[in-house]
Design an enzyme around this catalytic site. Structure first.
Site, PDB file in Angstrom:
ATOM      1  N   HIS A  15     -10.169 -15.779  19.626  1.00 21.79           N
ATOM      2  CA  HIS A  15     -10.272 -15.065  20.901  1.00 21.79           C
ATOM      3  C   HIS A  15     -10.087 -16.046  22.069  1.00 21.79           C
ATOM      4  O   HIS A  15      -9.324 -15.772  23.002  1.00 21.79           O
ATOM      5  CB  HIS A  15     -11.654 -14.391  20.969  1.00 21.79           C
ATOM      6  N   GLU A  16     -10.777 -17.198  21.993  1.00 20.59           N
ATOM      7  CA  GLU A  16     -10.705 -18.159  23.096  1.00 20.59           C
ATOM      8  C   GLU A  16      -9.353 -18.866  23.168  1.00 20.59           C
ATOM      9  O   GLU A  16      -8.835 -19.120  24.261  1.00 20.59           O
ATOM     10  CB  GLU A  16     -11.855 -19.165  23.009  1.00 20.59           C
ATOM     11  N   HIS A  64      -6.999 -16.753  24.972  1.00 20.68           N
ATOM     12  CA  HIS A  64      -7.144 -16.894  26.426  1.00 20.68           C
ATOM     13  C   HIS A  64      -6.293 -18.040  26.955  1.00 20.68           C
ATOM     14  O   HIS A  64      -5.645 -17.911  28.000  1.00 20.68           O
ATOM     15  CB  HIS A  64      -8.602 -17.170  26.808  1.00 20.68           C
ATOM     16  N   GLY A 124     -18.516 -17.474  23.899  1.00 20.60           N
ATOM     17  CA  GLY A 124     -17.318 -18.282  24.058  1.00 20.60           C
ATOM     18  C   GLY A 124     -16.774 -18.140  25.466  1.00 20.60           C
ATOM     19  O   GLY A 124     -16.995 -17.124  26.130  1.00 20.60           O
ATOM     20  N   GLN A 140     -11.058 -18.625  32.368  1.00 17.74           N
ATOM     21  CA  GLN A 140     -11.992 -17.562  32.751  1.00 17.74           C
ATOM     22  C   GLN A 140     -12.876 -17.966  33.929  1.00 17.74           C
ATOM     23  O   GLN A 140     -13.590 -17.124  34.478  1.00 17.74           O
ATOM     24  CB  GLN A 140     -12.862 -17.163  31.565  1.00 17.74           C
ATOM     25  N   CYS A 168     -15.555  -9.359  26.068  1.00 15.01           N
ATOM     26  CA  CYS A 168     -15.026 -10.501  26.822  1.00 15.01           C
ATOM     27  C   CYS A 168     -15.741 -10.570  28.166  1.00 15.01           C
ATOM     28  O   CYS A 168     -15.899  -9.546  28.836  1.00 15.01           O
ATOM     29  CB  CYS A 168     -13.524 -10.314  27.029  1.00 15.01           C
ATOM     30  N   LEU A 169     -16.157 -11.767  28.538  1.00 15.95           N
ATOM     31  CA  LEU A 169     -16.832 -11.938  29.823  1.00 15.95           C
ATOM     32  C   LEU A 169     -15.913 -11.583  30.990  1.00 15.95           C
ATOM     33  O   LEU A 169     -16.400 -11.231  32.065  1.00 15.95           O
ATOM     34  CB  LEU A 169     -17.340 -13.376  29.962  1.00 15.95           C
TER      35      LEU A 169
END
Length: 176
Positions: free
Chosen positions: A136-137, A140, A46, A51, A94-95
């Site tokens: 999660h996204e 963000h 994701g 990000q 998380c990236l």
């Protein structure tokens, strides 16, 4: 399609809410394509537009298993309209917070409205990993990180670690 650089903690962009997308046009579709390329390259399941430094309410995800056919999803202006009282715990990463993973408890199922890559309104109900990934996204997009769902002690520890790494990288850059 381009692989874009990831925004890494403690970058303040990660804490800012994203702006709604007024219309899904070729620019938004190109952004989604770049986001998918970036997500797959990372690799991740994701990615939110913030990000990669784009402060718009766009999310891409693909929770298909490696052995399965890719199943990319594009969610524009996603909104959770219902969440279950039942919860589940998944180990999240998380990236934007590389190499850090922690168990996070979230609603087990959600219903989400969004615009697809053609600007068509959609609604899906998700559970399992897809539910966790969507939550999660969307977090963000609201300036919330998964570490906000863990203990203050663990959150402070990881935040300090990334702040120290960022200072060191800046110092090395200044010296070069």
């Amino acid at each position: 399609m381009t692989i874009r650089p990831l925004v890494i903690l403690p970058d303040p962009l990660l804490r800012k809410p994203c702006d709604p997308v007024a219309v899904v046009d070729d620019e938004v579709r190109a952004l989604a394509d770049d986001m998918l390329d970036t997500m797959y390259d990372a690799p991740g399941i994701g990615l939110a537009a913030c990000q990669i430094g784009v402060m718009r309410r766009v999310v891409v995800l693909d929770v298909a298993r490696e052995e399965d056919e890719p199943a990319p999803m594009v969610l524009v202006n996603p909104q959770i309209v219902w969440s279950s009282e039942e919860t589940s715990v998944y180990q999240e990463g998380c990236l934007s917070i590389p190499d850090f993973f922690e168990d996070v408890e979230r609603p087990a199922a959600v219903r989400v409205t969004f615009l697809d890559r053609n600007g068509e309104p959609r609604e899906i109900e998700a559970d399992g990993l897809l539910s966790t990934c969507i939550q999660h996204e969307i977090d963000h997009l609201n300036g919330v990180l998964f570490i906000d769902h863990i203990s203050k002690l663990k959150r402070d520890r990881v935040t300090r670690k990334f702040a120290k790494a960022a200072k060191e990288a800046q110092r090395q850059s200044d010296d070069a």
